[in-house]
Design a protein around this motif. Structure first.
Motif, short mmCIF file in Angstrom:
data_model
loop_
_atom_site.label_atom_id
_atom_site.label_comp_id
_atom_site.label_asym_id
_atom_site.label_seq_id
_atom_site.Cartn_x
_atom_site.Cartn_y
_atom_site.Cartn_z
N ILE A 1 -13.60 -21.27 -13.62
CA ILE A 1 -13.79 -21.58 -12.20
C ILE A 1 -15.14 -22.26 -12.08
O ILE A 1 -16.15 -21.76 -12.56
CB ILE A 1 -13.72 -20.30 -11.34
N ARG A 2 -15.15 -23.43 -11.43
CA ARG A 2 -16.37 -24.23 -11.36
C ARG A 2 -17.41 -23.57 -10.45
O ARG A 2 -17.07 -22.82 -9.53
CB ARG A 2 -16.03 -25.63 -10.82
N ALA A 3 -18.65 -23.90 -10.68
CA ALA A 3 -19.74 -23.31 -9.90
C ALA A 3 -19.59 -23.58 -8.42
O ALA A 3 -19.90 -22.73 -7.57
CB ALA A 3 -21.08 -23.84 -10.40
N GLU A 4 -19.10 -24.78 -8.09
CA GLU A 4 -18.96 -25.14 -6.68
C GLU A 4 -17.75 -24.47 -6.02
O GLU A 4 -17.62 -24.51 -4.78
CB GLU A 4 -18.85 -26.66 -6.52
N GLN A 5 -16.87 -23.87 -6.81
CA GLN A 5 -15.72 -23.14 -6.25
C GLN A 5 -16.16 -21.70 -5.95
O GLN A 5 -15.76 -20.75 -6.59
CB GLN A 5 -14.55 -23.19 -7.23
N ASP A 6 -17.00 -21.59 -4.93
CA ASP A 6 -17.74 -20.35 -4.69
C ASP A 6 -17.31 -19.63 -3.41
O ASP A 6 -18.02 -18.74 -2.94
CB ASP A 6 -19.24 -20.65 -4.62
N GLU A 7 -16.16 -19.99 -2.87
CA GLU A 7 -15.72 -19.40 -1.61
C GLU A 7 -14.72 -18.27 -1.88
O GLU A 7 -13.72 -18.47 -2.58
CB GLU A 7 -15.07 -20.48 -0.74
N VAL A 8 -14.97 -17.10 -1.35
CA VAL A 8 -14.11 -15.95 -1.57
C VAL A 8 -13.80 -15.29 -0.23
O VAL A 8 -14.63 -15.28 0.67
CB VAL A 8 -14.77 -14.93 -2.53
N ILE A 9 -12.58 -14.77 -0.09
CA ILE A 9 -12.25 -13.93 1.05
C ILE A 9 -11.93 -12.54 0.52
O ILE A 9 -11.05 -12.37 -0.32
CB ILE A 9 -11.09 -14.50 1.90
N CYS A 10 -12.70 -11.56 0.98
CA CYS A 10 -12.50 -10.18 0.59
C CYS A 10 -11.54 -9.52 1.58
O CYS A 10 -11.65 -9.73 2.79
CB CYS A 10 -13.82 -9.42 0.56
N VAL A 11 -10.62 -8.75 1.06
CA VAL A 11 -9.61 -8.06 1.87
C VAL A 11 -9.97 -6.58 1.93
O VAL A 11 -10.06 -5.92 0.88
CB VAL A 11 -8.21 -8.25 1.26
N LEU A 12 -10.18 -6.07 3.12
CA LEU A 12 -10.44 -4.65 3.30
C LEU A 12 -9.15 -3.96 3.72
O LEU A 12 -8.48 -4.40 4.66
CB LEU A 12 -11.52 -4.43 4.37
N GLY A 13 -8.79 -2.90 3.01
CA GLY A 13 -7.52 -2.24 3.26
C GLY A 13 -6.41 -2.92 2.47
O GLY A 13 -6.65 -3.80 1.63
N ALA A 14 -5.17 -2.52 2.74
CA ALA A 14 -4.03 -3.06 1.99
C ALA A 14 -2.76 -3.01 2.84
O ALA A 14 -2.63 -2.18 3.74
CB ALA A 14 -3.83 -2.26 0.71
#
Length: 252
Positions: free
Chosen positions: A156-169
């Motif tokens: 994964i490239r350094a610039e591909q730095d966007e994440v969405i964290c999911v709380l719960g399920a």
């Protein structure tokens, strides 16, 4: 507090009319919901499409039709497609969808793509080469560790730095709680944070995310149908409007 982008996720891959009558399934309903949500304060739409039987689909033709109509009818809203497997699609099929569409923005589950270690580097390289903005989906700390390892090795490239964290399920059902975010914080350094949450504390979780510097807050019926007082939202736009109101009030 910097105002984050509000993204509405109006349907998801699993829920239907039996869950909420205003959950949009076909293209006409999705476009109408996008228009209402944009007017209520949504900056972006997390797009899931369904086939004629109402099932989750990664069909490139259906996606193209939806993207074209959304661009025509709601030009002010950014659109992110999902590549979610939802227990139906293989990594190869997820890659094929992304390759066929080459969209401006897509969400990709780290753990789903990791099912095929040989294909994963190709997918991330495709996104980098084609300028596709990726938002990595992280369901837990293990996914964040996988993201860190993949960035360290260059998959994964350094610039591909966007994440969405999911709380719960979703399944088994588990409501997200604002305090869960603190446990993830050590693994978020150097990442652009997005957040979504299952259950009636969705809004509290998102406001906690905004205080923590989240750039994207995802709200809507994919994750939650209930307002903070436990009563059902009348539609997605009501959830968007309430979140926008509370963000603006805190920023004032």
């Amino acid at each position: 507090m910097t105002q984050p982008l509000i993204m509405v996720a109006p349907n998801g891959a699993r829920r239907g009319k039996e869950d909420h009558v205003r959950l949009p399934l076909d293209l006409v309903e999705i476009v109408a919901e996008a228009r209402l949500c944009h007017a209520a304060g949504a900056d972006a739409l997390h797009l899931h499409i369904r086939d004629t039987s109402g099932m989750h689909s990664l069909d490139a033709g259906l996606y193209r039709e939806a993207l074209t109509e959304l661009a025509r009818s709601v030009p002010g809203i950014a659109v992110q497609i999902t590549t979610e497997a939802a227990g139906i699609y293989s990594p190869t099929e997820q890659y094929a969808c992304l390759d066929a569409l080459r969209p401006a923005w897509a969400s990709v589950s780290l753990r789903e793509i990791a099912r095929d270690p040989d294909l994963a580097p190709r997918l991330y390289a495709l996104a980098a080469d084609q300028g596709i903005r990726l938002q990595h989906i992280a369901y837990d700390r293990g996914d964040l560790d996988l993201l860190a390892q993949s960035r360290a090795t260059g998959i994964i490239r350094a610039e591909q730095d966007e994440v969405i964290c999911v709380l719960g399920a979703y399944a088994p059902p588990r409501a997200g709680r604002p305090e869960e975010l603190a446990a993830l914080a050590p693994a978020l350094d150097g990442l652009r944070l997005g957040l979504c949450a299952f259950g009636p504390q969705e809004q509290a979780c998102l406001l906690a995310g905004a205080r923590a510097g989240a750039e994207v807050l995802r709200v809507g019926f994919e994750n939650n149908l209930l307002s903070p007082d436990g009563t059902p939202w009348p539609d997605n736009s009501a959830a968007v409007a309430s979140l926008r109101h509370h963000l603006e009030r805190k920023a004032a």
